[in-house]
Write a protein that holds these residues in place. Structure first.
Motif, PDB file in Angstrom:
ATOM      1  N   SER A  31       0.745  -1.283  -0.134  1.00 37.02           N
ATOM      2  CA  SER A  31      -0.073  -0.032   0.101  1.00 37.02           C
ATOM      3  C   SER A  31       0.811   1.239  -0.062  1.00 37.02           C
ATOM      4  O   SER A  31       1.809   1.398   1.068  1.00 37.02           O
ATOM      5  CB  SER A  31      -1.047   0.020   1.327  1.00 37.02           C
ATOM      6  N   GLY A 118     -15.691   1.526  -0.529  1.00 36.78           N
ATOM      7  CA  GLY A 118     -14.105   1.462  -0.077  1.00 36.78           C
ATOM      8  C   GLY A 118     -14.186   1.725   1.300  1.00 36.78           C
ATOM      9  O   GLY A 118     -13.551   0.668   2.203  1.00 36.78           O
ATOM     10  N   HIS A 119     -14.624   2.757   1.959  1.00 34.48           N
ATOM     11  CA  HIS A 119     -14.353   3.176   3.366  1.00 34.48           C
ATOM     12  C   HIS A 119     -15.037   2.007   4.207  1.00 34.48           C
ATOM     13  O   HIS A 119     -14.508   1.326   5.209  1.00 34.48           O
ATOM     14  CB  HIS A 119     -15.090   4.347   3.625  1.00 34.48           C
ATOM     15  N   SER A 122     -13.075  -1.061   4.623  1.00 33.08           N
ATOM     16  CA  SER A 122     -11.810  -1.012   5.280  1.00 33.08           C
ATOM     17  C   SER A 122     -11.977  -1.816   6.597  1.00 33.08           C
ATOM     18  O   SER A 122     -10.951  -1.861   7.357  1.00 33.08           O
ATOM     19  CB  SER A 122     -11.457   0.515   5.113  1.00 33.08           C
ATOM     20  N   SER A 123     -13.350  -1.919   7.111  1.00 36.82           N
ATOM     21  CA  SER A 123     -13.255  -2.534   8.398  1.00 36.82           C
ATOM     22  C   SER A 123     -13.223  -4.116   8.537  1.00 36.82           C
ATOM     23  O   SER A 123     -13.178  -4.430   9.488  1.00 36.82           O
ATOM     24  CB  SER A 123     -14.823  -2.053   8.940  1.00 36.82           C
ATOM     25  N   LEU A 125     -10.607  -5.477   6.890  1.00 37.97           N
ATOM     26  CA  LEU A 125      -8.998  -5.657   6.289  1.00 37.97           C
ATOM     27  C   LEU A 125      -8.259  -6.321   7.644  1.00 37.97           C
ATOM     28  O   LEU A 125      -7.114  -6.813   7.311  1.00 37.97           O
ATOM     29  CB  LEU A 125      -8.632  -4.646   5.691  1.00 37.97           C
ATOM     30  N   VAL A 291     -16.150   3.892  10.082  1.00 37.04           N
ATOM     31  CA  VAL A 291     -15.152   4.174   9.026  1.00 37.04           C
ATOM     32  C   VAL A 291     -14.930   5.466   8.592  1.00 37.04           C
ATOM     33  O   VAL A 291     -15.732   6.310   8.804  1.00 37.04           O
ATOM     34  CB  VAL A 291     -15.436   3.114   7.912  1.00 37.04           C
ATOM     35  N   PRO A 318     -11.398   0.092  11.288  1.00 33.21           N
ATOM     36  CA  PRO A 318     -10.239   0.018  10.531  1.00 33.21           C
ATOM     37  C   PRO A 318      -8.958   0.386  11.428  1.00 33.21           C
ATOM     38  O   PRO A 318      -9.032   1.154  12.356  1.00 33.21           O
ATOM     39  CB  PRO A 318     -10.291   0.933   9.370  1.00 33.21           C
ATOM     40  N   LEU A 322      -5.618   2.828   7.730  1.00 33.03           N
ATOM     41  CA  LEU A 322      -6.877   2.700   6.819  1.00 33.03           C
ATOM     42  C   LEU A 322      -8.143   3.420   7.222  1.00 33.03           C
ATOM     43  O   LEU A 322      -9.107   3.267   6.337  1.00 33.03           O
ATOM     44  CB  LEU A 322      -7.344   0.950   6.787  1.00 33.03           C
ATOM     45  N   CYS A 323      -8.113   4.317   8.124  1.00 28.86           N
ATOM     46  CA  CYS A 323      -9.396   5.221   8.345  1.00 28.86           C
ATOM     47  C   CYS A 323      -9.349   6.202   7.291  1.00 28.86           C
ATOM     48  O   CYS A 323     -10.352   6.590   6.717  1.00 28.86           O
ATOM     49  CB  CYS A 323      -9.097   5.639   9.578  1.00 28.86           C
ATOM     50  N   ASN A 326      -7.149   5.771   1.209  1.00 30.71           N
ATOM     51  CA  ASN A 326      -6.073   4.750   1.049  1.00 30.71           C
ATOM     52  C   ASN A 326      -6.613   3.787  -0.299  1.00 30.71           C
ATOM     53  O   ASN A 326      -7.755   4.072  -0.659  1.00 30.71           O
ATOM     54  CB  ASN A 326      -5.751   3.975   2.089  1.00 30.71           C
ATOM     55  N   MET A 329      -8.549  -0.126   0.472  1.00 30.93           N
ATOM     56  CA  MET A 329     -10.122  -0.215   0.485  1.00 30.93           C
ATOM     57  C   MET A 329     -10.681  -0.366  -0.933  1.00 30.93           C
ATOM     58  O   MET A 329     -11.540  -1.033  -0.864  1.00 30.93           O
ATOM     59  CB  MET A 329     -10.649   0.947   1.188  1.00 30.93           C
TER      60      MET A 329
END
Ligand code: KG4
Ligand code: ZN
Length: 364
Positions: A31, A118-119, A122-123, A125, A291, A318, A322-323, A326, A329
């Motif tokens: 990333s 996407g956001h 992200s939770s 991951l 998120v 996240p 990742l909050c 990025n 996500m």
């Protein structure tokens, strides 16, 4: 030849130029986030023209670096996923056109992603959450699913541009419960930081001050907390802070800064948690996901922990990195869409996929 397994994610909707590689089970391979904070700090906010220019300069180096870090080659890429909205139109163009060129050149599918979806993903991951997903092999490859007994999930999306409460009925199936009627929560942090003479972005600056402050020192409003809807409003809270600041002398303000920051932060967090708590109860939901950039806020995280502990629920947050924006996500949505996806469609057409600055999540 081995089948390609990686999804390249590209994100350029606002002021972060990002690229990431994830595999089909959402495991992160690399990333890269090139933040433009230093470019926008002078103006206390994002200037679209400057953001788009910076994306243009940074996007190919970011993708290159991302492949290098993962030790991946173009033949390892199964699909290119890119944010197509919502966001700043000229910034979105940069990511979208780059993704189209790569998809065409490499001969792999193109997947247009909603930034908010996407956001939300992200939770999922971190390692624990990834393990709670089931994967099965279908004609379309690996299909990921959430255990039905965990559904529905209440999702709070809180960022610089968004404050929304959704119900996630399944992957790809979202229903909007409520949204802000004026400023987003992150936008309120940014504007109040400016009132307090703190730098951009305001969220981290306010929360750092707040750590030394008394959150009960100023009795600020909890806007719409008692309102029957799931909507939010933060403009009035900003005005209340403005009034408080105006009544203080400069030395007083300097002395009271931590208390004012803590009182403001507490007002935002109480409102967000109060509405989320009501939605969880009304839907008999077992999980809460929070998120977006504001999900990095420590008070919000700890109050959410306290809530789920009290109600015996599960909280997914996240990791800090990742909050905020990025590309992991974005690649994650691509990985989910490569399988059998309950949403409307999986791949997009290079000729017709368009950037949409006001894209709604229900349209995914
Ligand atoms: O998700 P994000 O990177 O960008 C958007 O999609 O908008 O969110 C950025 C927002 C900014 O408004 C920033 O002030 C806020 O997230 N933020 C925070 C914190 N870290 C970032 N707000 C409160 N507390 C934080 N620790
Ligand atoms: Zn965002």
């Amino acid at each position: 030849m081995p089948t390609p397994t990686l999804i390249l994610g590209i994100e350029s909707s606002c002021d972060e130029t990002a690229a990431a590689l994830v595999d089909r089970t959402l495991k992160v391979r690399s990333s890269v986030v090139s933040s433009q904070i230093e470019l926008h700090a002078v103006t206390h906010g994002v200037v679209p023209e400057i953001a788009a220019r910076a994306h243009t300069e940074r996007i190919l180096p970011a993708i290159d670096e991302c492949l290098r870090r993962a030790g991946a080659r173009p033949r390892d890429i199964a699909a290119v996923a890119v944010t197509r909205g919502p966001g700043l139109i000229t910034s979105l163009f940069v990511g979208l056109e780059t993704a189209k060129a790569l998809s065409l050149g490499w001969g792999v599918p193109l997947i247009g992603v909603n930034h908010i979806e996407g956001h939300i993903l992200s939770s999922l991951l971190d390692e624990h959450s990834r393990r709670s997903l089931t994967s099965r092999h279908t004609q379309r490859g690996t299909t990921l699913a959430i255990d039905k007994s965990r559904l529905p999930v209440v999702v709070l999306t809180v960022s610089g541009g968004h404050t929304e409460l959704f119900v996630l009925k399944d992957l790809g199936n979202y229903k909007l419960l409520g949204r802000t009627r004026d400023d987003a929560a992150g936008e309120a942090f940014d504007k109040v930081a400016r009132l307090l003479g703190l730098p951009y972005p305001g969220g981290p600056a306010i929360s750092q001050e707040a750590e030394r402050g008394d959150p009960t020192r100023y009795d600020l409003p909890r806007p719409m907390l008692k309102h029957a809807s799931y909507d939010f409003s933060f403009a009035g809270l900003k005005t209340a802070v403005h009034r408080t600041v105006a009544a203080l002398s400069k030395p007083e303000l300097r002395r009271r800064l931590p208390d004012l920051a803590a009182s403001f932060e507490a007002a935002v967090v109480d409102t967000l948690i109060g509405k989320a708590e009501r939605a969880l109860a009304a839907l008999r939901a077992k999980e809460l996901w929070i998120v977006g950039g504001v999900a990095a806020n420590k008070r919000l995280r700890s109050n959410a922990q306290a809530l789920v502990l009290k109600k015996n629920l599960t909280l997914r947050l996240p990791s800090f990195e990742l909050c905020t924006d990025n590309a992991v996500m974005v690649a994650a949505v691509g990985a989910v869409r490569l399988g059998e996806y309950p949403g409307k469609k999986s791949y997009d057409d290079i000729a017709t996929l368009a950037a949409d600055p006001t894209l709604d999540l229900v349209d995914v």
